[in-house]
Design an enzyme around this catalytic site. Structure first.
Site, PDB file in Angstrom:
ATOM      1  CD  GLU A   1      -3.175 -14.240   3.840  1.00 39.00           C
ATOM      2  OE1 GLU A   1      -4.485 -13.854   4.050  1.00 39.00           O
ATOM      3  OE2 GLU A   1      -2.780 -14.020   2.930  1.00 39.00           O
TER       4      GLU A   1
ATOM      5  CD  GLU B   1      -5.137 -26.590 -10.624  1.00 37.64           C
ATOM      6  OE1 GLU B   1      -5.116 -26.283  -9.432  1.00 37.64           O
ATOM      7  OE2 GLU B   1      -6.402 -26.254 -11.075  1.00 37.64           O
TER       8      GLU B   1
ATOM      9  CE  LYS C   1      -1.359 -27.967  -4.463  1.00 34.21           C
ATOM     10  NZ  LYS C   1      -1.769 -27.118  -5.727  1.00 34.21           N
TER      11      LYS C   1
ATOM     12  CB  CYS D   1      -6.389 -12.587   1.106  1.00 35.94           C
ATOM     13  SG  CYS D   1      -4.740 -11.801   1.204  1.00 35.94           S
TER      14      CYS D   1
ATOM     15  CD  GLU E   1     -11.807 -13.853   0.015  1.00 37.65           C
ATOM     16  OE1 GLU E   1     -11.882 -15.036  -0.039  1.00 37.65           O
ATOM     17  OE2 GLU E   1     -10.958 -13.160   0.389  1.00 37.65           O
TER      18      GLU E   1
ATOM     19  N   GLY F   1      -5.018 -19.421   0.975  1.00 43.01           N
ATOM     20  CA  GLY F   1      -6.141 -19.732  -0.095  1.00 43.01           C
ATOM     21  C   GLY F   1      -7.448 -19.621   0.558  1.00 43.01           C
TER      22      GLY F   1
ATOM     23  N   GLY G   1      -9.084 -24.015   3.986  1.00 41.28           N
ATOM     24  CA  GLY G   1      -8.168 -23.862   5.194  1.00 41.28           C
ATOM     25  C   GLY G   1      -8.509 -24.860   6.314  1.00 41.28           C
TER      26      GLY G   1
HETATM   27  P1  NDP Z   1      -8.211 -22.993  -2.867  1.00 38.57           P
HETATM   28  O1  NDP Z   1      -8.309 -22.402  -1.607  1.00 38.57           O
HETATM   29  O2  NDP Z   1      -8.878 -24.311  -3.338  1.00 38.57           O
HETATM   30  O3  NDP Z   1      -6.796 -23.186  -3.347  1.00 38.57           O
HETATM   31  C1  NDP Z   1      -5.605 -22.757  -2.773  1.00 38.57           C
HETATM   32  C2  NDP Z   1      -4.355 -23.943  -2.801  1.00 38.57           C
HETATM   33  O4  NDP Z   1      -4.880 -24.844  -2.125  1.00 38.57           O
HETATM   34  C3  NDP Z   1      -4.265 -24.386  -4.176  1.00 38.57           C
HETATM   35  O5  NDP Z   1      -2.762 -24.646  -4.528  1.00 38.57           O
HETATM   36  C4  NDP Z   1      -5.057 -25.604  -4.118  1.00 38.57           C
HETATM   37  O6  NDP Z   1      -4.407 -26.600  -5.083  1.00 38.57           O
HETATM   38  C5  NDP Z   1      -4.850 -26.108  -2.899  1.00 38.57           C
HETATM   39  N1  NDP Z   1      -5.843 -27.073  -2.432  1.00 38.57           N
HETATM   40  C6  NDP Z   1      -7.043 -27.067  -2.767  1.00 38.57           C
HETATM   41  N2  NDP Z   1      -7.663 -28.251  -2.108  1.00 38.57           N
HETATM   42  C7  NDP Z   1      -6.700 -28.617  -1.243  1.00 38.57           C
HETATM   43  C8  NDP Z   1      -6.721 -29.507  -0.305  1.00 38.57           C
HETATM   44  N3  NDP Z   1      -7.779 -30.485  -0.154  1.00 38.57           N
HETATM   45  N4  NDP Z   1      -5.819 -29.948   0.582  1.00 38.57           N
HETATM   46  C9  NDP Z   1      -4.529 -29.142   0.243  1.00 38.57           C
HETATM   47  N5  NDP Z   1      -4.462 -28.254  -0.562  1.00 38.57           N
HETATM   48  C10 NDP Z   1      -5.568 -27.988  -1.375  1.00 38.57           C
HETATM   49  O7  NDP Z   1      -8.713 -21.644  -3.729  1.00 38.57           O
HETATM   50  P2  NDP Z   1      -9.144 -21.670  -5.174  1.00 38.57           P
HETATM   51  O8  NDP Z   1      -7.902 -21.538  -6.054  1.00 38.57           O
HETATM   52  O9  NDP Z   1     -10.037 -22.461  -5.555  1.00 38.57           O
HETATM   53  O10 NDP Z   1     -10.011 -20.403  -5.145  1.00 38.57           O
HETATM   54  C11 NDP Z   1     -11.378 -20.523  -4.376  1.00 38.57           C
HETATM   55  C12 NDP Z   1     -11.391 -19.352  -3.732  1.00 38.57           C
HETATM   56  O11 NDP Z   1     -10.662 -18.993  -2.637  1.00 38.57           O
HETATM   57  C13 NDP Z   1     -11.644 -17.911  -4.210  1.00 38.57           C
HETATM   58  O12 NDP Z   1     -12.596 -17.476  -5.069  1.00 38.57           O
HETATM   59  C14 NDP Z   1     -11.208 -17.086  -3.308  1.00 38.57           C
HETATM   60  O13 NDP Z   1     -12.410 -16.719  -2.753  1.00 38.57           O
HETATM   61  C15 NDP Z   1     -10.485 -17.690  -2.338  1.00 38.57           C
HETATM   62  N6  NDP Z   1      -8.937 -17.713  -2.215  1.00 38.57           N
HETATM   63  C16 NDP Z   1      -8.360 -16.902  -1.389  1.00 38.57           C
HETATM   64  C17 NDP Z   1      -6.847 -16.624  -1.651  1.00 38.57           C
HETATM   65  C18 NDP Z   1      -6.376 -15.556  -0.516  1.00 38.57           C
HETATM   66  O14 NDP Z   1      -5.532 -15.134  -0.918  1.00 38.57           O
HETATM   67  N7  NDP Z   1      -6.755 -15.878   0.822  1.00 38.57           N
HETATM   68  C19 NDP Z   1      -6.232 -16.946  -2.349  1.00 38.57           C
HETATM   69  C20 NDP Z   1      -6.988 -18.005  -3.293  1.00 38.57           C
HETATM   70  C21 NDP Z   1      -8.178 -18.181  -3.376  1.00 38.57           C
HETATM   71  P3  NDP Z   1      -5.226 -26.597  -6.708  1.00 38.57           P
HETATM   72  O15 NDP Z   1      -6.290 -25.294  -6.750  1.00 38.57           O
HETATM   73  O16 NDP Z   1      -4.167 -26.748  -7.468  1.00 38.57           O
HETATM   74  O17 NDP Z   1      -6.097 -27.782  -6.469  1.00 38.57           O
END
Ligand code: NDP
Length: 508
Positions: free
Chosen positions: A267, A195, A192, A301, A401, A245, A250
């Site tokens: 990660e 989006e 997945k 990250c 972050e 994410g 996480g």
């Molecule tokens: P998220 O952690 O929300 O999203 C990462 C992925 O997880 C997306 O595919 C998202 O889906 C999915 N996701 C969201 N909620 C759930 C859930 N309950 N169960 C399973 N999967 C889920 O990151 P965001 O995009 O909202 O970004 C928010 C913050 O996260 C950023 O500001 C940053 O600080 C951090 N971030 C860190 C990253 C890294 O590389 N370590 C990468 C991206 C963000 P969808 O968004 O499609 O609903």
């Protein structure tokens, strides 16, 4: 803004039609059963650049069922390593053939510069090739020293069905840090993407088919974290979840996966410091700091969002970083000279700005930037390169972050203080040191609480070298042999090969 290097023109045209991204379940590209779709508006151009099927639990369930069946009947897991490697190498070839298509949509959905997107999408082919090499060379252990009558063999087996959940900051690259390694191990997958950046993941489906991956081995479901990601992390037929994410999501995933004791690899975020000593290549360090904070607009990250600089050189060093910040080419992602593009969504731009406003209210000083950036013809979803001083280690801006182009400066006097500041963080993804003295570098590297420590460089990475974090930056490792091993279970076979086993029951 006048004294910044802004690029407003573009050399690549916008596509005439929006890309249609569809699910890929059991080998078939398909729309959602209820027909729902979401539009992705380009962060830099304000037009709809893709329309993606918006999945629900129906599609997630179908994808998990397909992956389970494909794993259990052995159509992939029982193939030879050579056969799996052949498919992965073909995917690598197809990625290279399709780099331009992948890079264009990646740029339009994420806002990153086209040159960077080309590098990431093309470079991902090397991850697939490296994973292919692991498929052929993986092996277990044998124990031939357990006595004349015993032989033991330790097998490595694929863990099973893997849920792969990826973010928007490096959509194709992060997918390629996970998927080929899981496939090389013999696992089947449900993927997945975020989006907001679904299209390059959806495009990969066609390449998987062309390369000969059997149906059901890799399934892709587009849609939101809830309900699609939630089901992928809780479903009893899934054996492992690998996620990149936010730390908050996480933690949520770890809790949900705990009900069925799935393996979870995470990660997550970082607040990664670069420590600068006076006796180093200061110009090289200033360049690496500039790269470390503005690459991908800081939405990374691995962003080096803190520098810990020796007090004797702090003023001169920060002055140089500010000068370099003015020279970095911010602007239109569709121009090949652009180095830094747009912020991914308006909500994220607001979040970055609110961190800066709160830091100023807490007493921090802005040396450069500190505001959003409006580029003629491209709108205001950009953020100025920002450097902040007067920051103390307890301030929110020094600990959380920001995920934007915002650098904070801390200072130190002794190596002990530099190590203490480095480790004064809930995160532990990466750290760096700039110093000419190898003993100081080694002392720092051994004591820094981080998954990766860079010495006199920043963010160099290789498919061979494991990547991941400690503390709240995650668990498990990606890429390299260690990353591959995450997708394997270990099974021990103990065999009596000589005389018969001595009876336990005493004969009457
Ligand atoms: P998220 O952690 O929300 O999203 C990462 C992925 O997880 C997306 O595919 C998202 O889906 C999915 N996701 C969201 N909620 C759930 C859930 N309950 N169960 C399973 N999967 C889920 O990151 P965001 O995009 O909202 O970004 C928010 C913050 O996260 C950023 O500001 C940053 O600080 C951090 N971030 C860190 C990253 C890294 O590389 N370590 C990468 C991206 C963000 P969808 O968004 O499609 O609903």
């Amino acid at each position: 803004m006048k004294d910044l290097h802004i690029i407003s023109g573009q050399t690549v045209a916008l596509p005439k039609t929006a890309y249609q991204a569809r699910h890929f379940i059991n080998g078939v590209a398909q729309d959602s059963v209820d027909g729902r779709k979401s539009d992705r508006i380009s962060p830099s151009h304000g037009v709809v650049v893709s329309q993606a099927a918006l999945g629900s639990e129906v599609e997630a369930e179908a994808a998990i069922t397909a992956a389970r069946a494909a794993f259990d009947d052995g159509r992939w897991s029982r193939l030879s390593g050579k056969a799996r490697a052949t498919v992965l190498n073909k995917v690598a070839d197809l990625i290279e053939v399709n780099v331009e298509k992948l890079a264009l949509i990646e740029t339009l959905e994420s806002g990153k510069p086209i040159s960077q997107a080309r590098g990431e999408c093309g470079g991902a082919a090397d991850l697939w090739r490296y994973a292919a090499s692991l498929a052929r060379t993986s092996h277990g252990d044998s124990h031939n020293t357990l006595g004349a009558d015993i032989l033991a063999v330790v097998l490595k087996e694929p863990i099973g069905v893997v849920s792969i959940i990826t973010p928007w900051n490096f959509p194709f690259w992060i997918l390629s840090q996970k998927l080929p390694f899981a496939l090389a191990a013999g696992c089947t997958c449900v993927v997945k993407p975020s989006e907001v950046t679904p299209s390059t993941t959806a495009m990969l489906a066609e390449m998987l088919v062309e390369a000969g991956l059997p149906a059901g081995v890799c399934n892709i479901v587009l849609g939101y974290g809830s309900p699609v990601g939630s089901l992928m992390t809780a479903h009893a037929d899934v054996d492992m979840v690998t996620f990149t994410g936010s730390t908050a999501v996480g933690k949520l995933i770890t809790k949900r996966a705990g009900d069925t004791l799935k393996k979870v690899a995470l990660e997550l975020g970082g607040k990664n410091p670069q420590v600068i000593f006076p006796n180093c290549d200061l110009e090289g360090a200033a360049d690496a700091v500039t790269f470390g904070i503005y690459f991908n607009v800081g939405q990374c990250c691995n962003s080096s969002s803190r520098i810990i600089v020796h007090e004797d050189i702090a003023d001169a060093f920060v002055t140089r970083v500010v000068e370099l910040s003015r020279q970095v080419a911010f602007g239109n992602p569709l121009h090949p000279d652009t180095q830094v593009g747009a912020i991914v969504t308006p909500e994220h731009a607001t979040k970055i700005d609110s961190y800066v406003r709160a830091a100023v209210a807490a007493g921090a000083k802005v040396c450069i930037g500190g505001h959003s950036l409006t580029i003629p013809g491209l709108g205001d979803q950009f953020y100025q390169p920002t450097v902040m001083r007067g920051v103390t280690p307890d301030m929110v801006i020094a600990r959380e972050e920001v995920f934007g182009p915002v650098l904070v400066v801390l200072t130190f006097g002794t190596l002990e203080e530099a190590i203490q500041l480095t480790n004064d963080a809930t995160y532990g993804l990466s750290a760096g040191i700039w110093c000419d003295d190898i003993s100081t570098c080694l002392e720092f590297s051994r004591r820094a609480q981080a998954g990766t420590v860079w010495t006199n460089t920043w963010m160099d990475g290789f498919p061979e070298v494991a990547f991941g974090g400690v503390k709240q930056s995650g668990q498990g490792r990606e890429i390299g042999a260690y990353g591959f091993d995450e997708f394997l279970e270990v099974k021990s076979l103990v065999m009596r090969v000589g005389s018969t086993r001595a009876p336990w029951v005493k004969k009457a």
